[in-house]
Design an enzyme around this catalytic site. Sequence first.
Site, short mmCIF file in Angstrom:
data_model
loop_
_atom_site.label_atom_id
_atom_site.label_comp_id
_atom_site.label_asym_id
_atom_site.label_seq_id
_atom_site.Cartn_x
_atom_site.Cartn_y
_atom_site.Cartn_z
N CYS A 146 -14.13 21.56 27.25
CA CYS A 146 -12.91 21.72 26.43
C CYS A 146 -12.54 23.16 26.06
O CYS A 146 -11.35 23.51 26.14
CB CYS A 146 -13.05 20.91 25.15
SG CYS A 146 -13.39 19.19 25.49
N ARG A 155 -21.07 35.51 27.48
CA ARG A 155 -21.47 34.81 28.71
C ARG A 155 -22.37 33.62 28.37
O ARG A 155 -23.37 33.37 29.03
CB ARG A 155 -22.12 35.76 29.71
CG ARG A 155 -22.00 35.20 31.14
CD ARG A 155 -22.72 36.03 32.20
NE ARG A 155 -22.36 37.41 32.20
CZ ARG A 155 -23.26 38.40 32.15
NH1 ARG A 155 -24.56 38.13 32.09
NH2 ARG A 155 -22.85 39.65 32.15
N SER A 156 -22.01 32.87 27.31
CA SER A 156 -22.81 31.70 26.96
C SER A 156 -22.57 30.61 28.00
O SER A 156 -21.55 30.62 28.70
CB SER A 156 -22.44 31.19 25.58
OG SER A 156 -21.15 30.63 25.58
N ASP A 197 -22.02 40.58 28.52
CA ASP A 197 -22.91 40.07 27.47
C ASP A 197 -23.77 41.21 26.95
O ASP A 197 -23.54 42.36 27.34
CB ASP A 197 -23.71 38.84 27.93
CG ASP A 197 -24.95 39.19 28.72
OD1 ASP A 197 -25.11 40.36 29.13
OD2 ASP A 197 -25.77 38.29 28.95
N ILE A 198 -24.72 40.88 26.06
CA ILE A 198 -25.45 41.99 25.44
C ILE A 198 -26.28 42.78 26.45
O ILE A 198 -26.64 43.91 26.19
CB ILE A 198 -26.36 41.55 24.25
CG1 ILE A 198 -26.92 40.17 24.49
CG2 ILE A 198 -25.64 41.64 22.93
CD1 ILE A 198 -27.86 39.72 23.42
P1 NAD Z 1 -23.67 32.17 21.95
O1 NAD Z 1 -24.46 32.80 20.86
O2 NAD Z 1 -24.27 31.11 22.79
O3 NAD Z 1 -23.18 33.32 22.96
C1 NAD Z 1 -22.72 34.57 22.52
C2 NAD Z 1 -22.42 35.45 23.73
O4 NAD Z 1 -21.88 36.68 23.28
C3 NAD Z 1 -23.64 35.80 24.57
O5 NAD Z 1 -23.27 35.82 25.94
C4 NAD Z 1 -23.99 37.20 24.10
O6 NAD Z 1 -24.68 37.96 25.07
C5 NAD Z 1 -22.62 37.76 23.84
N1 NAD Z 1 -22.65 38.86 22.88
C6 NAD Z 1 -23.14 38.83 21.62
N2 NAD Z 1 -22.98 40.06 21.06
C7 NAD Z 1 -22.40 40.85 21.98
C8 NAD Z 1 -21.98 42.20 22.00
N3 NAD Z 1 -22.15 42.99 20.95
N4 NAD Z 1 -21.40 42.68 23.12
C9 NAD Z 1 -21.22 41.89 24.18
N5 NAD Z 1 -21.59 40.61 24.22
C10 NAD Z 1 -22.17 40.09 23.15
O7 NAD Z 1 -22.32 31.67 21.27
P2 NAD Z 1 -21.20 30.63 21.79
O8 NAD Z 1 -21.66 29.23 21.68
O9 NAD Z 1 -20.63 31.07 23.08
O10 NAD Z 1 -20.12 30.85 20.63
C11 NAD Z 1 -19.52 32.10 20.46
C12 NAD Z 1 -18.46 32.02 19.37
O11 NAD Z 1 -17.41 31.18 19.81
C13 NAD Z 1 -18.94 31.42 18.05
O12 NAD Z 1 -18.30 32.08 17.00
C14 NAD Z 1 -18.51 29.98 18.15
O13 NAD Z 1 -18.34 29.39 16.89
C15 NAD Z 1 -17.21 30.14 18.88
N6 NAD Z 1 -16.79 28.94 19.63
C16 NAD Z 1 -15.50 28.58 19.51
C17 NAD Z 1 -15.03 27.47 20.18
C18 NAD Z 1 -13.58 27.12 20.02
O14 NAD Z 1 -13.12 26.15 20.60
N7 NAD Z 1 -12.82 27.91 19.30
C19 NAD Z 1 -15.88 26.72 20.97
C20 NAD Z 1 -17.20 27.13 21.13
C21 NAD Z 1 -17.64 28.27 20.44
#
Ligand code: NAD
Length: 309
Positions: free
Chosen positions: A142, A177-178, A200-201
Amino acid sequence: MSCKVILAQSIAASYRDELKDTIKTRNICPKLVGFLANEDPAAAKYAEWTAKTCAETGIEFELRKCSRNELEDKIVEANQDVDVHGIMVYYPVFGDRQDQYLQNVVDVGKDVEGLHHKYVYNMYHNVRFLDEAKTKKCIIPCTPLGLVKVMEYIGIYNSILPYGNRLHGRVVTIINRSEIVGRPLAALLANDGAKVYSVDINGIQEFHRGVGLQLKKHEVCETTLKVEDVLPLSDVVITGVPSPAYKVPSHLIRDGATCINFSTFKNFDGEEIKKKAAIYVPAVGKVTVAMLERNLIRLYDYQNQDRAA
Ligand code: NAD
């Protein structure tokens, strides 16, 4: 400042109106079951929000709460219940590989979130249909799907080009890149023809289909590039960094770029970004829920087609 700020609500509205209309004119009552097996207040909030949105659209939503150890049996029960058309689980449940296992316990025909291995595999391999006759489109997760729809709405997809190639020539940076959002999104956009810098980080990977889109599906290359190299090259910058402290350096954004944030935190400095971006989308959550509902209707129809066959 000539930046246009676009709210997710406006993008979701046309999908939601279409869904409401479909449900009403066809007089159908699709049922979605959500499983809540954790104590996460954010999950409970999301469940509340899903219930409210479904009620407005005309979808029956039932929240089933259980312990995490009961969850597998509860999912199997819902898989077998012909009155349940779609199933979703509020993750994380165990927060490890057991969650991946549970994603595959959900019947592929009821998986509204598109997290089953079959859908994930098809997405990465650019397989768009479930059947040879191409009557059943694959379900796409989604949030990545919602982001594709945001980009279609804005006009980043070029409708003059053939379906499947409509991002040819676009350069997109995705900061996340989650496995849930960033990597599938990079693959989807690259499969549609974009050159994607996936940040990603640990570094930056490039996803693309080669010069002239010669490849059928995307390939991934490691790079030594840095954020300061890729941001000025990008037509679109999409961010999902789960930290309130993180801000995309606005001065690196190309003049006239499109900036989209899907993190729950504001990854762009709202005022600064408006001085550079042509389009700014501060959040996408409402589009994600619209996609959940859209996936449900699709699965409802597939189930009826299968019964009729
Ligand atoms: P996650 O923690 O699994 O992944 C975070 C990603 O960001 C990783 O790839 C990490 O390497 C990267 N990252 C973190 N810090 C970084 C930096 N300083 N520079 C570059 N890359 C960096 O998180 P997720 O499940 O992907 O969720 C991320 C965000 O998105 C959260 O705030 C979550 O609530 C939100 N989210 C929103 C929706 C929506 O529909 N709006 C859906 C899913 C997740």
